[in-house]
Enzyme design. Sequence first.
Site, PDB file in Angstrom:
ATOM      1  N   CYS A 102      34.389  51.073 -22.617  1.00 27.40           N
ATOM      2  CA  CYS A 102      33.527  52.206 -22.985  1.00 27.40           C
ATOM      3  C   CYS A 102      33.719  52.555 -24.456  1.00 27.40           C
ATOM      4  O   CYS A 102      34.748  53.095 -24.855  1.00 27.40           O
ATOM      5  CB  CYS A 102      33.867  53.380 -22.064  1.00 27.40           C
ATOM      6  SG  CYS A 102      33.342  54.994 -22.639  1.00 27.40           S
TER       7      CYS A 102
ATOM      8  N   CYS B 117      34.265  56.209 -25.454  1.00 25.70           N
ATOM      9  CA  CYS B 117      35.610  56.671 -25.074  1.00 25.70           C
ATOM     10  C   CYS B 117      36.582  56.453 -26.227  1.00 25.70           C
ATOM     11  O   CYS B 117      37.470  57.265 -26.469  1.00 25.70           O
ATOM     12  CB  CYS B 117      36.118  55.913 -23.845  1.00 25.70           C
ATOM     13  SG  CYS B 117      35.157  56.237 -22.350  1.00 25.70           S
TER      14      CYS B 117
END
Length: 143
Positions: free
Chosen positions: A64, A67
Amino acid sequence: MPGPVIACPHCGTKNRLPLVAKGTPRCAHCKQPLPWLVDAGDGDFDQVVDTKALVVVDLWAPWCGPCRMIAPVLETLSKELAGQVKVVKVNVDDSPRIAMKYKAQSIPMILLMDRGEVVDTIIGAQPAPVLRSQITGALDRRG
Ligand SMILES: [Zn+2]
Protein backbone atom coordinates in the site's frame (compact mmCIF):
# COMPACT_ATOMS: atom_id res chain seq x y z
CA MET A 1 7.17 -10.24 25.00
CA PRO A 2 10.23 -8.15 24.07
CA GLY A 3 9.57 -4.87 22.25
CA PRO A 4 11.87 -2.91 19.94
CA VAL A 5 14.99 -1.12 21.18
CA ILE A 6 15.06 2.64 20.56
CA ALA A 7 17.47 5.43 21.42
CA CYS A 8 16.01 8.02 23.79
CA PRO A 9 15.44 11.28 21.82
CA HIS A 10 16.61 13.29 24.83
CA CYS A 11 19.82 11.57 25.97
CA GLY A 12 20.50 8.81 23.43
CA THR A 13 20.31 5.96 25.93
CA LYS A 14 19.06 2.76 24.33
CA ASN A 15 15.83 1.51 25.87
CA ARG A 16 13.76 -1.56 25.11
CA LEU A 17 10.12 -0.52 24.66
CA PRO A 18 7.48 -2.65 26.33
CA LEU A 19 4.84 -4.09 23.98
CA VAL A 20 2.34 -4.31 26.78
CA ALA A 21 2.13 -1.85 29.68
CA LYS A 22 -0.53 0.19 31.44
CA GLY A 23 1.63 3.26 31.96
CA THR A 24 3.71 4.92 29.25
CA PRO A 25 7.43 4.08 28.96
CA ARG A 26 10.13 6.41 30.23
CA CYS A 27 13.85 6.49 29.56
CA ALA A 28 15.77 4.44 32.12
CA HIS A 29 18.44 7.15 32.25
CA CYS A 30 16.80 10.62 32.00
CA LYS A 31 13.18 9.59 32.83
CA GLN A 32 11.73 11.51 29.87
CA PRO A 33 8.74 9.85 28.16
CA LEU A 34 9.78 7.68 25.22
CA PRO A 35 8.02 7.63 21.85
CA TRP A 36 5.97 4.43 21.89
CA LEU A 37 5.58 2.77 18.51
CA VAL A 38 5.20 -0.99 18.29
CA ASP A 39 3.89 -3.68 15.97
CA ALA A 40 0.98 -5.92 16.85
CA GLY A 41 -1.05 -8.61 15.15
CA ASP A 42 -3.96 -10.99 15.65
CA GLY A 43 -2.24 -12.79 18.52
CA ASP A 44 -1.35 -9.85 20.76
CA PHE A 45 -3.52 -6.92 19.62
CA ASP A 46 -5.98 -6.97 22.53
CA GLN A 47 -3.16 -6.90 25.08
CA VAL A 48 -1.18 -4.26 23.21
CA VAL A 49 -4.11 -1.79 22.99
CA ASP A 50 -4.91 -2.28 26.69
CA THR A 51 -3.14 0.78 28.02
CA LYS A 52 -3.88 4.19 29.55
CA ALA A 53 -2.38 6.04 26.57
CA LEU A 54 -4.52 7.02 23.57
CA VAL A 55 -3.84 4.24 21.06
CA VAL A 56 -3.28 5.17 17.42
CA VAL A 57 -3.72 1.98 15.40
CA ASP A 58 -2.21 2.10 11.91
CA LEU A 59 -3.77 -0.56 9.69
CA TRP A 60 -1.36 -0.94 6.79
CA ALA A 61 0.07 -3.40 4.26
CA PRO A 62 3.44 -3.61 2.51
CA TRP A 63 1.88 -3.17 -0.98
CA CYS A 64 0.00 0.00 0.00
CA GLY A 65 1.77 3.14 -1.30
CA PRO A 66 -0.27 5.69 0.69
CA CYS A 67 0.49 3.69 3.85
CA ARG A 68 4.17 4.43 3.30
CA MET A 69 3.35 8.15 3.12
CA ILE A 70 1.74 8.31 6.54
CA ALA A 71 4.21 5.98 8.32
CA PRO A 72 6.80 8.75 8.90
CA VAL A 73 4.05 11.17 10.01
CA LEU A 74 2.93 8.73 12.68
CA GLU A 75 6.53 8.19 13.72
CA THR A 76 6.97 11.96 14.17
CA LEU A 77 3.71 12.22 16.12
CA SER A 78 4.79 9.37 18.40
CA LYS A 79 7.80 11.55 19.32
CA GLU A 80 5.86 14.82 19.64
CA LEU A 81 3.17 13.21 21.76
CA ALA A 82 5.42 10.86 23.75
CA GLY A 83 3.83 10.00 27.06
CA GLN A 84 0.31 10.53 25.67
CA VAL A 85 -0.06 8.18 22.72
CA LYS A 86 0.89 4.66 21.74
CA VAL A 87 1.19 3.99 18.01
CA VAL A 88 0.39 0.39 17.14
CA LYS A 89 1.12 -0.77 13.60
CA VAL A 90 -0.88 -3.72 12.30
CA ASN A 91 -0.03 -5.37 8.98
CA VAL A 92 -3.52 -6.37 7.80
CA ASP A 93 -2.16 -9.07 5.47
CA ASP A 94 -0.73 -10.87 8.50
CA SER A 95 -3.70 -10.06 10.76
CA PRO A 96 -6.97 -11.16 9.09
CA ARG A 97 -8.87 -11.20 12.39
CA ILE A 98 -8.13 -7.51 13.11
CA ALA A 99 -8.76 -6.54 9.46
CA MET A 100 -12.19 -8.18 9.59
CA LYS A 101 -13.10 -6.91 13.05
CA TYR A 102 -12.42 -3.28 12.11
CA LYS A 103 -13.59 -3.62 8.48
CA ALA A 104 -10.27 -2.47 7.07
CA GLN A 105 -11.26 -2.70 3.40
CA SER A 106 -9.67 0.61 2.58
CA ILE A 107 -6.18 1.28 3.90
CA PRO A 108 -4.43 3.19 5.26
CA MET A 109 -6.97 3.29 8.04
CA ILE A 110 -6.21 4.70 11.46
CA LEU A 111 -8.23 3.89 14.55
CA LEU A 112 -8.01 6.04 17.63
CA MET A 113 -8.71 3.85 20.63
CA ASP A 114 -9.33 4.92 24.20
CA ARG A 115 -9.28 2.05 26.70
CA GLY A 116 -10.27 -0.50 24.09
CA GLU A 117 -13.03 1.60 22.46
CA VAL A 118 -12.66 3.11 18.99
CA VAL A 119 -13.28 6.86 19.42
CA ASP A 120 -12.35 8.00 15.90
CA THR A 121 -11.48 6.52 12.50
CA ILE A 122 -9.33 8.18 9.86
CA ILE A 123 -9.49 6.65 6.39
CA GLY A 124 -6.98 7.32 3.63
CA ALA A 125 -3.60 9.03 3.65
CA GLN A 126 -4.55 12.35 5.23
CA PRO A 127 -2.02 15.20 5.33
CA ALA A 128 0.10 15.50 8.47
CA PRO A 129 -1.82 18.51 9.90
CA VAL A 130 -5.12 16.61 9.60
CA LEU A 131 -3.70 13.54 11.35
CA ARG A 132 -2.20 15.71 14.06
CA SER A 133 -5.45 17.61 14.73
CA GLN A 134 -7.55 14.42 14.80
CA ILE A 135 -5.18 12.87 17.34
CA THR A 136 -4.76 15.97 19.51
CA GLY A 137 -8.54 16.47 19.32
CA ALA A 138 -9.09 12.98 20.71
CA LEU A 139 -6.53 13.72 23.45
CA ASP A 140 -8.33 16.96 24.33
CA ARG A 141 -11.67 15.17 24.56
CA ARG A 142 -10.26 12.78 27.17
CA GLY A 143 -9.60 15.84 29.37
ZN1 LIG B 1 16.87 9.54 28.06
